[in-house]
Write a protein that holds these residues in place. Structure first.
Motif, mmCIF file in Angstrom:
data_model
loop_
_atom_site.group_PDB
_atom_site.id
_atom_site.type_symbol
_atom_site.label_atom_id
_atom_site.label_comp_id
_atom_site.label_asym_id
_atom_site.label_seq_id
_atom_site.Cartn_x
_atom_site.Cartn_y
_atom_site.Cartn_z
ATOM 1 N N HIS A 10 0.885 -1.179 -0.038
ATOM 2 C CA HIS A 10 0.095 -0.175 0.008
ATOM 3 C C HIS A 10 0.933 1.239 0.104
ATOM 4 O O HIS A 10 1.881 1.108 0.767
ATOM 5 C CB HIS A 10 -0.852 -0.139 1.242
ATOM 6 C CG HIS A 10 -1.774 -1.115 1.386
ATOM 7 N ND1 HIS A 10 -2.883 -1.058 0.710
ATOM 8 C CD2 HIS A 10 -1.848 -2.221 2.074
ATOM 9 C CE1 HIS A 10 -3.677 -2.569 0.891
ATOM 10 N NE2 HIS A 10 -2.966 -2.968 1.737
ATOM 11 N N LEU A 11 0.545 2.135 -0.719
ATOM 12 C CA LEU A 11 1.002 3.625 -0.492
ATOM 13 C C LEU A 11 -0.010 4.379 0.082
ATOM 14 O O LEU A 11 -1.193 4.644 -0.604
ATOM 15 C CB LEU A 11 1.182 4.020 -1.888
ATOM 16 C CG LEU A 11 1.990 5.443 -2.184
ATOM 17 C CD1 LEU A 11 3.791 4.988 -1.815
ATOM 18 C CD2 LEU A 11 1.941 5.690 -3.683
ATOM 19 N N VAL A 12 0.204 4.762 1.469
ATOM 20 C CA VAL A 12 -0.987 5.650 1.961
ATOM 21 C C VAL A 12 -0.134 6.476 3.103
ATOM 22 O O VAL A 12 0.895 6.259 3.791
ATOM 23 C CB VAL A 12 -1.928 4.372 2.827
ATOM 24 C CG1 VAL A 12 -0.830 3.357 3.614
ATOM 25 C CG2 VAL A 12 -2.789 5.008 3.607
ATOM 26 N N LEU A 35 -0.736 4.987 10.291
ATOM 27 C CA LEU A 35 -0.587 4.551 9.001
ATOM 28 C C LEU A 35 0.389 5.091 7.984
ATOM 29 O O LEU A 35 -0.349 6.296 7.306
ATOM 30 C CB LEU A 35 -1.660 3.502 8.414
ATOM 31 C CG LEU A 35 -1.475 2.651 7.337
ATOM 32 C CD1 LEU A 35 -0.693 1.457 7.909
ATOM 33 C CD2 LEU A 35 -2.777 2.088 6.820
ATOM 34 N N SER A 36 1.382 4.820 7.731
ATOM 35 C CA SER A 36 2.267 5.520 6.767
ATOM 36 C C SER A 36 3.122 4.754 5.904
ATOM 37 O O SER A 36 3.828 3.634 6.425
ATOM 38 C CB SER A 36 3.209 6.523 7.543
ATOM 39 O OG SER A 36 3.761 7.458 6.732
ATOM 40 N N SER A 37 2.838 4.960 4.719
ATOM 41 C CA SER A 37 3.839 4.407 3.470
ATOM 42 C C SER A 37 4.080 5.586 2.562
ATOM 43 O O SER A 37 3.245 5.460 1.416
ATOM 44 C CB SER A 37 3.281 3.194 3.096
ATOM 45 O OG SER A 37 4.050 2.642 1.931
ATOM 46 N N THR A 38 4.799 6.532 2.600
ATOM 47 C CA THR A 38 5.117 7.424 1.567
ATOM 48 C C THR A 38 6.066 6.692 0.544
ATOM 49 O O THR A 38 6.470 5.822 0.813
ATOM 50 C CB THR A 38 5.894 8.526 2.247
ATOM 51 O OG1 THR A 38 7.270 8.150 2.844
ATOM 52 C CG2 THR A 38 5.210 9.101 3.681
ATOM 53 N N PRO A 235 2.485 -1.238 4.496
ATOM 54 C CA PRO A 235 3.177 -1.015 5.704
ATOM 55 C C PRO A 235 2.743 -1.621 6.926
ATOM 56 O O PRO A 235 3.494 -1.627 8.058
ATOM 57 C CB PRO A 235 3.162 0.402 5.992
ATOM 58 C CG PRO A 235 1.791 0.757 5.582
ATOM 59 C CD PRO A 235 1.389 0.048 4.429
ATOM 60 N N PHE A 236 1.764 -2.673 6.864
ATOM 61 C CA PHE A 236 1.399 -3.277 8.048
ATOM 62 C C PHE A 236 2.559 -4.513 8.299
ATOM 63 O O PHE A 236 2.661 -4.723 9.558
ATOM 64 C CB PHE A 236 -0.110 -4.020 7.841
ATOM 65 C CG PHE A 236 -1.145 -3.059 7.598
ATOM 66 C CD1 PHE A 236 -1.791 -2.622 8.774
ATOM 67 C CD2 PHE A 236 -1.700 -2.867 6.588
ATOM 68 C CE1 PHE A 236 -2.804 -1.865 8.532
ATOM 69 C CE2 PHE A 236 -2.633 -1.789 6.310
ATOM 70 C CZ PHE A 236 -3.363 -1.391 7.478
ATOM 71 N N PHE A 237 3.104 -4.855 7.375
ATOM 72 C CA PHE A 237 4.268 -5.971 7.557
ATOM 73 C C PHE A 237 5.212 -5.661 6.618
ATOM 74 O O PHE A 237 4.863 -5.298 5.589
ATOM 75 C CB PHE A 237 3.492 -7.480 7.320
ATOM 76 C CG PHE A 237 2.346 -7.670 8.606
ATOM 77 C CD1 PHE A 237 2.812 -8.005 9.853
ATOM 78 C CD2 PHE A 237 1.027 -7.501 8.086
ATOM 79 C CE1 PHE A 237 1.674 -8.347 10.612
ATOM 80 C CE2 PHE A 237 0.100 -7.881 8.843
ATOM 81 C CZ PHE A 237 0.525 -8.038 10.282
ATOM 82 N N THR A 238 6.581 -6.068 6.979
ATOM 83 C CA THR A 238 7.703 -5.706 6.180
ATOM 84 C C THR A 238 8.020 -7.196 5.308
ATOM 85 O O THR A 238 7.564 -8.278 5.754
ATOM 86 C CB THR A 238 8.691 -5.358 6.936
ATOM 87 O OG1 THR A 238 8.940 -6.521 7.698
ATOM 88 C CG2 THR A 238 8.483 -4.015 7.634
ATOM 89 N N VAL A 239 8.743 -6.772 4.397
ATOM 90 C CA VAL A 239 9.295 -7.755 3.684
ATOM 91 C C VAL A 239 10.106 -8.805 4.282
ATOM 92 O O VAL A 239 9.958 -10.136 4.474
ATOM 93 C CB VAL A 239 10.205 -7.697 2.536
ATOM 94 C CG1 VAL A 239 10.939 -8.683 1.479
ATOM 95 C CG2 VAL A 239 9.389 -6.976 1.174
ATOM 96 N N GLU A 240 11.130 -8.305 5.339
ATOM 97 C CA GLU A 240 11.987 -9.025 6.261
ATOM 98 C C GLU A 240 11.237 -9.885 7.348
ATOM 99 O O GLU A 240 11.493 -11.108 7.289
ATOM 100 C CB GLU A 240 12.903 -8.310 6.950
ATOM 101 C CG GLU A 240 13.846 -7.376 6.145
ATOM 102 C CD GLU A 240 13.285 -6.329 5.472
ATOM 103 O OE1 GLU A 240 13.995 -6.045 4.456
ATOM 104 O OE2 GLU A 240 12.261 -5.767 5.777
ATOM 105 N N ARG A 241 10.108 -9.525 7.801
ATOM 106 C CA ARG A 241 9.243 -10.079 8.914
ATOM 107 C C ARG A 241 8.424 -11.332 8.034
ATOM 108 O O ARG A 241 8.351 -12.311 8.649
ATOM 109 C CB ARG A 241 8.212 -9.147 9.433
ATOM 110 C CG ARG A 241 7.601 -10.040 10.527
ATOM 111 C CD ARG A 241 6.313 -8.890 11.172
ATOM 112 N NE ARG A 241 5.666 -9.725 12.217
ATOM 113 C CZ ARG A 241 4.877 -9.052 12.996
ATOM 114 N NH1 ARG A 241 4.532 -7.639 12.663
ATOM 115 N NH2 ARG A 241 4.010 -9.781 13.866
#
Length: 281
Positions: A10-12, A35-38, A235-241
């Motif tokens: 998401h872009l939010v 919630l942030s995904s710039t 941005p709720f979860f990352t690639v690494e996690r």
């Protein structure tokens, strides 16, 4: 070769969220919820991937509105890596025309639908022109067909099984059921197994390892391992996690007689050419 592709991001920014969604998110996660995904945050989070699908969301019913134009502007920076999906509320007038404009004018590559946030039933006939337009334009549809914390979200419209008639009516329409349709993973697996162009992603399951374990075991037993896609719900979860959770999926059953998720299945999820599979390239 690294084929790790994030099919669900998401872009939010905070101003895209209001109303019921914001109020219920704070109830679920605390008053400090933000919630942030710039573009900058999304770019950094996706550095280890070959690319990502970036989702808009047109959900005025709950107050979650990420404009198609904003997603299009960002994904245009790198169109060979980033694939923007438009979102159109099916309750709007002539939604199929809005979708066509998002594709032809904004160059978006797919459609995001979420009955639980947009308050529509997938089998409502008013939606069928929208599905027909997506099939005509060869656009995959990403469905949030599962639960949510939003109080006003209609669970009775969010069961994965309702996508089976849609898939049968539009056999050339590629669809992805997000989050394996949790908590109805069995329904999702049944729909995916019988419909050649329906897939599912593992996004948002990183925090529920027991749920993800059971879903993946069932997916293997039903033979859909080739239709499982990697996604995070950033941005709720990352690639690494998400990668860590997937690679450690069998820890909970170590020392037991319970079945293990085969390593080949884990590797298939992590090394799949998703853009090619979905017809994005």
């Amino acid at each position: 070769m690294n084929l790790l592709f994030d099919c669900h991001t998401h872009l939010v920014e905070p101003h895209h969220i209001s109303g019921h969604f914001l109020a219920d998110a704070k109830k679920a996660w605390g008053e400090s919820f933000r919630l942030s995904s710039t573009p900058e945050e999304h770019r950094k989070a996706n550095e280890g991937c070959t690319g990502a699908i970036v989702l808009a969301l047109d959900a005025p019913a709950v107050g979650f509105n990420v404009p198609n134009e904003w997603v299009a502007q960002y994904t245009a920076e790198n169109p060979t890596r980033l694939f923007g999906f438009a979102s159109v509320d099916p309750n709007r007038d002539s939604p199929e025309r809005l979708l066509e404009a998002a594709v032809k004018e904004l160059h978006l590559k797919g459609l995001k639908l979420a009955p639980i946030y947009q308050d529509f039933h997938p089998l409502d006939r008013i939606c069928y022109p929208l599905y027909a337009k997506a099939q005509e334009l060869k656009l995959p549809i990403m469905w949030h067909q599962g639960t949510s914390f939003v109080h006003k979200g209609p669970l009775e419209k969010s069961r994965p099984v309702y996508l089976d008639p849609v898939a049968r009516s539009f056999p050339d329409l590629k669809m992805i059921i997000a989050h394996m349709g949790h908590p109805w993973m069995g329904e999702t697996i049944s729909v995916v197994r019988k419909n050649p162009n329906v897939f599912t992603d593992i996004s948002a399951l990183a925090s529920r390892p027991w749920q993800m374990y059971n879903a993946l075991v069932e997916a293997v037993e039903y033979g859909i391992e080739d239709k499982l896609l990697f996604g995070t719900d950033f941005p709720f979860f990352t690639v690494e996690r998400t990668v860590e959770s997937l690679r450690n999926i069998n820890l909970a059953v170590d020392g037991t007689n319970l079945p293990r998720v085969p390593e080949r299945v884990i590797e298939k999820i992590l090394h799949k050419n998703t853009p090619e599979l979905l017809g994005l390239v």
